[in-house]
Design a protein around this motif. Structure first.
Motif, PDB file in Angstrom:
ATOM      1  N   ALA A  61     -38.018 -43.213  32.927  1.00 16.32           N
ATOM      2  CA  ALA A  61     -38.572 -44.450  32.462  1.00 16.32           C
ATOM      3  C   ALA A  61     -38.251 -43.562  30.989  1.00 16.32           C
ATOM      4  O   ALA A  61     -36.868 -44.578  29.858  1.00 16.32           O
ATOM      5  CB  ALA A  61     -39.740 -44.486  31.952  1.00 16.32           C
ATOM      6  N   ILE A  62     -38.545 -42.719  30.381  1.00 16.29           N
ATOM      7  CA  ILE A  62     -38.122 -42.319  28.950  1.00 16.29           C
ATOM      8  C   ILE A  62     -36.811 -41.659  28.791  1.00 16.29           C
ATOM      9  O   ILE A  62     -36.411 -42.210  27.542  1.00 16.29           O
ATOM     10  CB  ILE A  62     -38.821 -40.666  28.991  1.00 16.29           C
ATOM     11  CG1 ILE A  62     -40.492 -41.415  28.538  1.00 16.29           C
ATOM     12  CG2 ILE A  62     -38.105 -40.440  27.328  1.00 16.29           C
ATOM     13  CD1 ILE A  62     -41.206 -39.909  28.558  1.00 16.29           C
ATOM     14  N   GLU A  63     -35.991 -41.511  29.938  1.00 18.27           N
ATOM     15  CA  GLU A  63     -34.273 -41.290  28.984  1.00 18.27           C
ATOM     16  C   GLU A  63     -33.874 -42.540  29.544  1.00 18.27           C
ATOM     17  O   GLU A  63     -33.258 -42.816  28.689  1.00 18.27           O
ATOM     18  CB  GLU A  63     -34.435 -40.052  30.975  1.00 18.27           C
ATOM     19  CG  GLU A  63     -33.233 -40.006  30.747  1.00 18.27           C
ATOM     20  CD  GLU A  63     -32.634 -39.214  31.677  1.00 18.27           C
ATOM     21  OE1 GLU A  63     -30.903 -38.824  31.475  1.00 18.27           O
ATOM     22  OE2 GLU A  63     -33.189 -38.195  31.703  1.00 18.27           O
ATOM     23  N   ASP A  64     -34.617 -43.325  30.697  1.00 20.80           N
ATOM     24  CA  ASP A  64     -34.013 -44.859  31.019  1.00 20.80           C
ATOM     25  C   ASP A  64     -34.029 -45.539  29.791  1.00 20.80           C
ATOM     26  O   ASP A  64     -32.963 -46.916  29.402  1.00 20.80           O
ATOM     27  CB  ASP A  64     -33.515 -45.602  32.501  1.00 20.80           C
ATOM     28  CG  ASP A  64     -33.342 -44.102  33.321  1.00 20.80           C
ATOM     29  OD1 ASP A  64     -32.560 -43.187  33.038  1.00 20.80           O
ATOM     30  OD2 ASP A  64     -33.415 -44.202  34.737  1.00 20.80           O
ATOM     31  N   HIS A  65     -34.995 -45.812  29.506  1.00 20.31           N
ATOM     32  CA  HIS A  65     -35.269 -46.699  28.973  1.00 20.31           C
ATOM     33  C   HIS A  65     -36.183 -46.548  27.476  1.00 20.31           C
ATOM     34  O   HIS A  65     -37.867 -46.418  27.641  1.00 20.31           O
ATOM     35  CB  HIS A  65     -36.683 -47.429  29.149  1.00 20.31           C
ATOM     36  CG  HIS A  65     -36.326 -48.468  30.597  1.00 20.31           C
ATOM     37  ND1 HIS A  65     -34.724 -49.394  30.839  1.00 20.31           N
ATOM     38  CD2 HIS A  65     -36.599 -48.247  31.985  1.00 20.31           C
ATOM     39  CE1 HIS A  65     -34.326 -49.267  31.916  1.00 20.31           C
ATOM     40  NE2 HIS A  65     -34.903 -48.467  32.625  1.00 20.31           N
ATOM     41  N   PRO A  66     -35.792 -45.772  26.908  1.00 19.69           N
ATOM     42  CA  PRO A  66     -36.489 -44.978  25.188  1.00 19.69           C
ATOM     43  C   PRO A  66     -37.278 -45.952  24.684  1.00 19.69           C
ATOM     44  O   PRO A  66     -38.289 -45.793  23.892  1.00 19.69           O
ATOM     45  CB  PRO A  66     -35.647 -44.218  24.795  1.00 19.69           C
ATOM     46  CG  PRO A  66     -33.998 -44.695  24.966  1.00 19.69           C
ATOM     47  CD  PRO A  66     -34.523 -45.364  26.518  1.00 19.69           C
ATOM     48  N   GLU A  67     -36.409 -47.181  24.376  1.00 20.83           N
ATOM     49  CA  GLU A  67     -36.933 -47.970  23.140  1.00 20.83           C
ATOM     50  C   GLU A  67     -37.998 -48.944  23.529  1.00 20.83           C
ATOM     51  O   GLU A  67     -39.489 -49.093  23.292  1.00 20.83           O
ATOM     52  CB  GLU A  67     -35.564 -49.673  22.754  1.00 20.83           C
ATOM     53  CG  GLU A  67     -35.723 -49.870  21.718  1.00 20.83           C
ATOM     54  CD  GLU A  67     -36.415 -49.497  20.715  1.00 20.83           C
ATOM     55  OE1 GLU A  67     -38.190 -50.539  19.665  1.00 20.83           O
ATOM     56  OE2 GLU A  67     -36.538 -48.701  20.165  1.00 20.83           O
ATOM     57  N   ASP A  97     -39.337 -36.411  20.750  1.00 18.91           N
ATOM     58  CA  ASP A  97     -38.761 -35.443  21.747  1.00 18.91           C
ATOM     59  C   ASP A  97     -39.317 -34.960  23.504  1.00 18.91           C
ATOM     60  O   ASP A  97     -40.575 -35.640  23.429  1.00 18.91           O
ATOM     61  CB  ASP A  97     -39.692 -34.332  20.616  1.00 18.91           C
ATOM     62  CG  ASP A  97     -40.227 -32.922  21.210  1.00 18.91           C
ATOM     63  OD1 ASP A  97     -39.661 -32.859  23.074  1.00 18.91           O
ATOM     64  OD2 ASP A  97     -41.232 -32.090  21.096  1.00 18.91           O
ATOM     65  N   PRO A  98     -38.268 -35.236  23.359  1.00 25.73           N
ATOM     66  CA  PRO A  98     -38.393 -36.172  24.881  1.00 25.73           C
ATOM     67  C   PRO A  98     -39.403 -34.868  25.417  1.00 25.73           C
ATOM     68  O   PRO A  98     -40.584 -35.442  26.667  1.00 25.73           O
ATOM     69  CB  PRO A  98     -36.723 -35.509  25.518  1.00 25.73           C
ATOM     70  CG  PRO A  98     -35.741 -35.316  24.823  1.00 25.73           C
ATOM     71  CD  PRO A  98     -36.709 -34.364  23.576  1.00 25.73           C
TER      72      PRO A  98
END
Length: 196
Positions: A61-67, A97-98
């Motif tokens: 989710a963080i990678e695909d939809h960061p906003e 920072d991922p």
């Protein structure tokens, strides 16, 4: 401690030979230690797999939809009383920072820490050792004696160890040592009397 003491006394209540009680106690010790270890392993492994799954979902989710994930953090911090500008700044910094983003999202949304995954093998080993130590105590009198003397010695040993366990728990929980020890002893005695 409780289950093997109860098992030993239940078998002893039928008045068999001391060897029969001893064999039953050893079998109870082995079966209990192995089954507790296996159950703990399965439980911890399932928990580990569930946490790992949640981490994968959150990382994706963080990678695909960061906003969208950033907005979630802003809303979270706003709900806790942080002003919008500070919440926006905090969220932007975290999302830059991922690894930190994953750690914060998992902690805030799921109440988990990325470090909270325990070792199933360690949990199984701990359960095995703990069960073995507790189960061997009421068995010792049957290794050296028999009859009423061994029954009384098993009960006395179980009561002493139960009181010690209750007292130790009280130290960790900051409760009354006397009440915790008494509760543990009563539970042990109740189980043993019913089984006997």
């Amino acid at each position: 401690l409780v289950s093997n003491t109860a098992l030993i006394l239940g078998v002893a209540g039928a008045n068999p030979s001391a060897n029969t009680v001893l064999v039953a106690g050893v079998a109870g010790l082995i079966a209990g230690a192995v089954s507790m270890a296996a159950g703990e392993y399965v439980s911890m492994q399932a928990q580990k797999e569930l946490i790992e799954r949640e981490l994968r979902i959150e990382a994706a989710a963080i990678e695909d939809h960061p906003e969208s994930e950033r907005r979630e953090l802003v809303a979270l911090y706003r709900s806790r009383g942080v002003d919008r500008q500070t919440a926006e700044r905090m969220s932007a910094q975290i999302m830059s920072d991922p690894e930190l983003a994953l750690e914060v999202h998992v902690l805030e949304e799921l109440g988990l820490s990325t470090d909270s995954i325990g070792s199933p093998w360690q949990a199984a080993g701990s359960s095995f050792v703990s069960f073995t130590v507790g189960a061997i105590v009421p068995l010792i009198p049957w290794m050296i004696g028999s009859g009423t003397g061994a029954i009384v010695a098993s009960v006395v040993a179980a009561v002493i160890l139960s009181a010690a366990v209750g007292g130790a728990l009280a130290r960790f929980t900051e409760r009354s040592i006397v009440l915790s020890a008494a509760r543990q002893v009563l539970i042990t005695l109740f189980s043993c009397v019913i089984t006997y």
